[in-house]
Structures are given as structure tokens and as C-alpha cells.
Scaffold this motif. Structure first.
Motif, short mmCIF file in Angstrom:
data_model
loop_
_atom_site.label_atom_id
_atom_site.label_comp_id
_atom_site.label_asym_id
_atom_site.label_seq_id
_atom_site.Cartn_x
_atom_site.Cartn_y
_atom_site.Cartn_z
N LEU A 187 0.67 -1.18 -0.12
CA LEU A 187 0.23 -0.03 0.08
C LEU A 187 0.76 1.14 0.04
CD1 LEU A 187 -2.77 -1.02 2.54
CD2 LEU A 187 -3.02 -0.95 -0.02
N ARG A 188 1.87 1.22 0.67
CA ARG A 188 2.72 2.51 0.77
C ARG A 188 3.59 2.59 -0.96
NH1 ARG A 188 7.59 1.38 4.94
NH2 ARG A 188 8.36 3.19 3.72
N ALA A 189 3.91 1.42 -1.22
CA ALA A 189 4.58 1.55 -2.64
C ALA A 189 3.35 2.30 -3.68
CB ALA A 189 5.09 0.09 -3.26
N LEU A 190 2.21 1.56 -3.66
CA LEU A 190 1.18 2.21 -4.48
C LEU A 190 0.83 3.50 -4.30
CD1 LEU A 190 -1.09 -1.03 -4.69
CD2 LEU A 190 0.18 0.01 -6.48
N ALA A 191 0.83 3.78 -3.14
CA ALA A 191 0.34 5.37 -2.67
C ALA A 191 1.43 6.44 -3.02
CB ALA A 191 0.08 5.32 -1.02
N SER A 192 2.84 6.07 -2.97
CA SER A 192 3.91 6.79 -3.46
C SER A 192 3.90 7.40 -4.81
CB SER A 192 5.20 6.15 -2.95
OG SER A 192 5.28 5.24 -4.14
N GLY A 193 3.30 6.64 -5.61
CA GLY A 193 3.02 6.77 -7.09
C GLY A 193 4.76 6.54 -7.73
N GLY A 194 5.41 5.97 -7.06
CA GLY A 194 6.71 5.76 -7.43
C GLY A 194 7.05 4.41 -8.25
N LEU A 195 5.89 3.77 -8.42
CA LEU A 195 5.76 2.53 -9.22
C LEU A 195 5.31 2.65 -10.81
CD1 LEU A 195 4.26 -0.15 -6.94
CD2 LEU A 195 6.61 -0.09 -7.39
N LYS A 196 6.19 2.18 -11.60
CA LYS A 196 5.67 2.44 -12.95
C LYS A 196 4.31 2.00 -13.47
CE LYS A 196 10.38 3.60 -14.63
NZ LYS A 196 11.58 3.20 -15.70
N GLU A 197 3.72 2.72 -14.34
CA GLU A 197 2.60 2.18 -14.99
C GLU A 197 2.53 1.40 -16.38
OE1 GLU A 197 -0.99 4.31 -14.45
OE2 GLU A 197 -0.35 5.44 -12.73
N ASP A 198 3.91 1.96 -16.83
CA ASP A 198 4.15 1.54 -18.31
C ASP A 198 4.25 -0.34 -18.47
OD1 ASP A 198 4.40 4.19 -18.90
OD2 ASP A 198 6.54 4.12 -18.69
N VAL A 199 3.91 -0.76 -19.46
CA VAL A 199 4.07 -2.14 -19.74
C VAL A 199 4.69 -2.36 -20.79
CG1 VAL A 199 2.87 -4.37 -19.96
CG2 VAL A 199 1.80 -2.62 -18.38
N ASP A 200 6.13 -2.52 -20.79
CA ASP A 200 6.91 -2.60 -22.08
C ASP A 200 8.07 -3.44 -21.66
OD1 ASP A 200 8.56 -0.91 -20.80
OD2 ASP A 200 7.50 0.93 -21.92
N ALA A 201 9.09 -3.39 -22.70
CA ALA A 201 10.57 -3.96 -22.31
C ALA A 201 11.12 -3.37 -21.21
CB ALA A 201 11.38 -4.00 -23.54
N SER A 202 11.00 -2.21 -20.93
CA SER A 202 11.87 -1.72 -19.95
C SER A 202 11.19 -1.88 -18.31
CB SER A 202 11.73 0.04 -19.80
OG SER A 202 10.46 0.44 -19.79
N THR A 203 9.94 -2.54 -18.11
CA THR A 203 9.39 -2.75 -17.18
C THR A 203 9.17 -4.15 -16.72
OG1 THR A 203 7.19 -2.60 -17.90
CG2 THR A 203 8.25 -0.62 -16.88
N TYR A 204 9.69 -5.03 -17.83
CA TYR A 204 9.36 -6.53 -17.90
C TYR A 204 10.19 -6.80 -16.70
CZ TYR A 204 8.64 -11.14 -19.46
OH TYR A 204 8.16 -12.56 -19.78
N GLY A 205 9.38 -7.78 -15.94
CA GLY A 205 10.22 -8.54 -14.48
C GLY A 205 10.75 -7.71 -13.64
N LYS A 206 9.95 -6.47 -13.84
CA LYS A 206 10.42 -5.81 -12.31
C LYS A 206 8.75 -5.33 -11.75
CE LYS A 206 14.14 -3.69 -14.95
NZ LYS A 206 14.58 -2.44 -15.88
N PRO A 207 8.91 -4.81 -10.57
CA PRO A 207 7.61 -4.25 -9.83
C PRO A 207 6.97 -3.15 -10.52
CG PRO A 207 9.68 -3.64 -8.63
CD PRO A 207 10.10 -4.29 -9.76
N THR A 208 5.93 -3.07 -10.99
CA THR A 208 4.97 -2.20 -11.81
C THR A 208 4.20 -2.00 -10.70
OG1 THR A 208 3.57 -3.48 -12.95
CG2 THR A 208 5.92 -2.39 -13.91
N LYS A 209 3.30 -0.74 -10.97
CA LYS A 209 1.77 -0.60 -10.24
C LYS A 209 0.98 -1.78 -10.30
CE LYS A 209 -2.39 2.04 -10.33
NZ LYS A 209 -3.12 3.27 -10.61
N TRP A 210 0.98 -2.60 -11.43
CA TRP A 210 0.07 -3.89 -11.69
C TRP A 210 0.70 -4.96 -10.94
CZ3 TRP A 210 -3.31 -0.71 -13.20
CH2 TRP A 210 -2.88 0.85 -13.95
N MET A 211 1.98 -5.00 -10.86
CA MET A 211 2.57 -6.16 -10.19
C MET A 211 2.03 -6.04 -8.72
SD MET A 211 5.13 -6.67 -8.04
CE MET A 211 6.41 -7.81 -7.28
#
Length: 546
Positions: A187-211
Motif C-alpha cells: 500500500l505504501r509503494a502504491l500510494a507513493s506513485g513511485g511504481l511505473k505504470e508502463d508495460v513494455d520491455a523496460s518494465t518487464y520482470g520488475k515491480p510495476t503498479k500492476w504487479m
């Protein structure tokens, strides 16, 4: 996975090293007084966080999860692959602290330590500082994920929310406490806005908002399981207070428009899968020639064992001769095999059964020419005949042909000729299909339906994309569990599902024949903590019963 996906990690990986240890103690480093001034600098701090589960998921965790479920049973061939009972112990719900299938547990505290080191190096945790919270959000999400894996598998978990000094002993915290800690970090990570929302090669395998949202949905659908500190007392009739939260995060993922079921079922698990698969929310990337960090060996255990040739030097199952065979000791349980029976269902193709023909290794489709081994067509039988308590079938063609096989994780020739049976198939952890079925389950269990979705409409989205017959009624919980068994077969979620639905102790395969107590020993819903971790943390108590 494609090499370009990992380019950033390889470029920055040498810029930052972390200490990693299974006794949870680390040397503290000095904190940075200024935030990184570029995305590259931030990525350098995060580079070591993402793949701490890769080795375990590619082999030992996979063994524990798949073999303890009703998907596979482990066998031996004339004693080959007995390996001290490692595989059959998981199948029989008779795991031991010294078994290799729990010996990966130390990877998780080491991975969490890397998360905490990154947080420390980036300035530390300050929930009142919005800029700081956004900066460390990916590390918070990964820290939550690693705690989730440990808690789901082993129950009580060390709460590692800071770097541990040499003289500090950390106890394991109750599962309910860790569950709430995981929730808090996400919840902290999501509230911070620091997780990317992009879904592409640069975010693959990494923590995003959706993950993070998918992990929250998974945490919440299991909330009643995880907040019951004594795993043996959990019952699926218990109230789950988080069902509407499951809906909330599933709806956000659905509304994002980033994910869908447009890819064919089999395509998603091929060696060239990757960020382009629209069903993948979060996946573990693998590459067959990068085995120093991660290795995926799924086909090695699930395919027919002698598929590399014809019993001599002639072509094997895939129309060519390969230098290595498979272990082939994971057979499909008869109960799992029976699920793959829906007319037209593309998922049926992942089960190899009966008289088999040569496969085209480039298209992974069966031809019309019978596959001949030692002068006989290979014919796989659903049932098996066990010779002794080592789950031995013998060591001849008759033995090797007992049991259907899973061919979901298709191979390339180089996997078996050059790279010691390591594969390039990325393994999805969270999929859009799971979001749909979790929402359906939450509604069936009492959550408020939203956006006109019903359990039937959500269920039929799955049936439709894989060309299976549509359901003409509201699915029961048991029908939903069966559908999950088809959709996520061999993806390591089945044990989790069976426990939540109260089916983990049911009779399947041959486990209760050789271990009758497995029907009543509900404390086996979690595994023993490995000998290595127990020896390194002498203040810990082993899980009950082990």
C-alpha cells in the motif's frame, strides 16, 4: 526472454554489489545524502533486487510447489533420480528439512537484504517524505513479494524491515503479522506513485503498479488462510474480510487496458515468450545461456525421459537427435489428466498421452509419423504400477511410458545440446487470466460484483480465448477450482489454490497410499524450514511436526 530485456540490469549490475547471507546479518553501509539524479542511477541501486527468486522458481521451489499439489507425482526409474527422496517426499507430503526442495529458502532473506540495502543506500524509509517514498517504492514492492513467497511456503517468517547488524538476532513472526506487513509495504509503494505504470520491455520482470496490485489481490484472496496462524486449523468456511479489496485491485488492473487474453494459450509458454505477451503482469525472465544467475529446467523433469533419440543414434521425439535426455520423473497425476478433456480446448495440447507421433521442434505441433523408440511406438499410459516405496517404475521402455507428460514448457535444440537442459521460457507469476478468475472467486465467496461482471462472464472469458465450451450457468467454487487447475497447470499456484479451497489433503495420485497420514496432517500445508537456515538461526523453532 530476449537479451535486450536484461540490458539495463547487465549495464548497471557492476555498479552496485550487495552482501547476501542466510544468517540475516549484514555489514551496514553509509547512506547517501542526496537522491539519485537520473533514472539510470536509481536503476543502479535497484539492479540486484529483481531476480532473487529466479533460481528457486526455475528448479527447487518448482519441485516443492508442483509435486506437493495434485498436478504431478514424482517417480524413479530403477532408483535413478531418487536423490535421497527429495522428489518423492514432496509428492507424498512427507518433506524433510534436509530435502533439496526446501533448501532454496535462504535465497529469500538474502533477496530481502538486498531490498533493505537499496532502501538504506537511497536514504532510508521516511513515510512522511513523499519524494523518498516514491524513490524506494520498487524496493518496497519487491520486499513485500519476497516476504510473501517465504510466508506462503514456510508460514512464520522473519520480518526483515531493516538491515540486520552482526549482533542482532531476528525471530520469525507469526504469519498474520507478516501478512499485514506485506500489505503495508504494498500500500505504501502504491500510494507513493513511485511504481511505473508502463508495460513494455523496460518494465518487464520488475515491480510495476500492476504487479503490486496483483500481489495484493493474491494476498487478499488468501487472507483467511494467511491470518490463521495455525495452518492446521484453517477451513475454507472461515470469513475473508478482504474480498471486496480483491475486487478493487482486480478492477484497476482490468480497467488499465494494458492486459488481455489475445495470445493463444500455448504461445504464452514458448521459448520466445516475453514482454509482448499481453496476459503477463509479472514474469520471471530466463535465458538458457545465462545460467550463472537463473536456470529454468521445467521440461527436464516434465517431458518423456528418453526423447532425445530413438534408443540409438536416430532422431528423437522432435525429429532430431539431441545430446541429452530429460529426467522425466514428473508424471501427470490421473486426476490432473482427467481435467484436460474439454472439447476444442487448446489447453488439452499440453498433455502428451497415448500413442505419440514426432513433434516439429520449430512449431511444437504433433505430426502424423509415429515416434519409434527401440523399434516400438511410444505409447503413454495414464496409470502407473509402482514397484517399491521409492516410487520406482523400473528402468525400461515400459517404465518410461507410464504416466502422461506435460509439454507446456517447449524446448529449443540448444537447451539440450549447449546449455545443460536450461531453457529460455520466461515463467509468469501473475497473469491477467488469474485476475479474472480471482474476481470471479471473490464474487462467489460473497464480494459485491462490479462493472456488470459475473462469475459466469469472467469464467467464460477464459473458456472463450482457449476455445473451450462456454459455461451456461454460474460456476460453483469447485468448477472454478477445476478451471484454475487447467489454466494455471504447472505454474506453481496449484498448492496455494488447494489449501485455500480445503482440498490439499484430498486423495490424489498415490500419496495417501504410501502416506495415509497425509489425509489428516494438516500442518503439512507449509514446508519445513531448511537445515541450513535453522543452523544459521539457532533461535528459530522448526515448523510443527518436522
Amino acid at each position: 526472454m530476449k537479451n535486450n530485456i536484461k540490458l539495463t540490469t547487465w549495464l548497471v549490475g557492476s555498479l552496485l554489489t550487495f552482501s547476501a547471507c542466510t544468517d540475516l546479518n549484514v555489514d551496514l553501509k553509509s547512506t547517501y545524502t542526496e537522491y539519485p539524479d537520473s533514472e539510470i542511477a536509481k536503476e543502479a541501486k535497484m539492479a540486484g533486487l529483481y531476480y532473487g527468486f529466479g533460481g528457486a522458481l526455475g528448479r527447487r521451489y518448482m519441485e516443492a510447489a508442483l509435486l506437493s499439489s495434485d498436478e504431478f507425482m514424482a517417480v524413479t526409474f530403477g532408483g535413478n533420480w531418487y536423490d535421497g527422496g527429495n522428489y518423492i517426499h514432496s509428492s507424498l507430503h512427507a518433506s524433510l528439512p534436509g530435502d533439496a526442495h526446501v533448501d532454496w529458502a535462504g535465497d529469500i532473506p538474502a533477496a530481502i537484504t538486498k531490498c533493505n540495502q537499496a532502501i538504506f543506500d537511497l536514504g532510508g524509509e521516511d513515510e512522511n517524505n513523499a519524494e523518498q517514498e516514491a524513490l524506494i517504492a520498487p524496493a518496497l514492492a519487491m520486499r513485500a513479494f519476497y516476504h510473501f513467497i517465504f510466508m506462503d511456503t514456510f508460514g512464520a517468517t522473519p520480518k526483515l524491515d531493516h538491515l540486520i547488524g552482526d549482533s542482532e538476532a531476528i525471530d520469525r513472526s507469526p504469519r498474520s503479522e507478516i501478512t499485514k506487513f506485506i500489505e503495508s509495504d504494498l500500500l505504501r509503494a502504491l500510494a507513493s506513485g513511485g511504481l511505473k505504470e508502463d508495460v513494455d520491455a523496460s518494465t518487464y520482470g520488475k515491480p510495476t503498479k500492476w504487479m503490486a496490485e496483483a500481489l495484493l489481490a493474491k494476498l487478499y484472496i488468501n487472507w483467511a488462510v494467511y491470518t490463521c496462524d495455525d495452518v492446521a486449523t484453517y477451513d475454507p468456511s472461515m470469513t475473508n474480510s478482504k474480498l471486496n479489496d480483491v475486487i478493487k485491485y482486480c478492477d484497476d488492473i482490468i480497467a488499465s487496458g494494458h492486459f488481455d487474453l489475445s495470445d493463444g494459450y500455448r504461445k504464452k509458454f514458448m521459448p520466445d515468450n516475453g514482454y509482448q505477451i499481453k496476459d503477463f503482469i509479472y514474469a520471471m525472465p530466463y535465458q538458457n545461456n545465462e545460467t550463472s544467475t537463473r536456470a529454468n529446467t521445467y521440461a527436464r523433469f516434465q517431458f518423456w525421459p528418453k526423447f532425445n533419440n530413438d534408443g540409438a543414434d536416430g532422431k528423437g521425439l522432435f525429429g532430431i537427435t539431441l545430446s541429452q535426455n530429460a529426467g522425466g520423473i514428473f508424471i501427470v497425476t490421473p486426476e490432473a489428466a482427467d481435467r484436460f478433456c474439454l472439447e476444442g480446448d487448446e489447453r488439452n495440447e499440453i498433455i502428451m498421452k497415448g500413442a505419440i507421433n514426432y513433434y516439429d521442434i520449430s512449431t511444437h505441433t504433433m505430426g502424423t509419423e509415429p515416434y519409434i523408440y527401440n523399434g516400438q511406438q511410444v505409447v503413454l499410459t495414464k496409470n502407473i504400477t509402482i514397484l517399491n516405496d521409492q516410487m520406482d517404475l523400473g528402468n525400461d521402455l515400459n517404465a518410461w511410458c507410464q504416466g502422461y507428460r506435460c509439454i507446456k514448457w517447449a524446448i529449443q535444440a540448444d537447451d539440450y545440446n549447449l546449455y545443460n537442459r536450461n531453457q529460455s521460457n520466461d515463467v509468469p507469476i501473475f497473469r491477467y487470466a488469474d485476475i479474472l478468475l480471482m474476481k470471479a472467486e471473490a464474487i462467489l465467496r460473497g464480494a459485491t460484483a462490479t462493472n456488470g461482471d459475473t462469475p459466469q462472464s469472467l469464467f467464460n472469458q477464459i473458456r472463450s480465448y482457449c476455445n473451450a465450451p462456454l459455461l451456461e450457468h454460474t460456476p460453483s467454487l469447485n468448477e472454478l477450482l477445476e478451471e484454475r487447475g487447467r489454466e494455471f497447470y504447472a505454474e506453481t499456484w496449484r498448492r496455494n489454490d488447494l489449501i485455500r479451497f480445503g482440498k490439499f489433503e484430498d486423495d490424489w495420485g498415490y500419496k495417501n497410499q504410501y502416506h495415509p497420514e497425509a489425509q489428516t496432517e494438516k500442518w503439512r500445508r507449509i514446508f519445513p524450514v531448511s537445515v541450513g537456515l535453522m543452523n544459521s538461526n539457532t533461535n528459530w523453532k522448526q515448523n510443527y511436526g518436522y
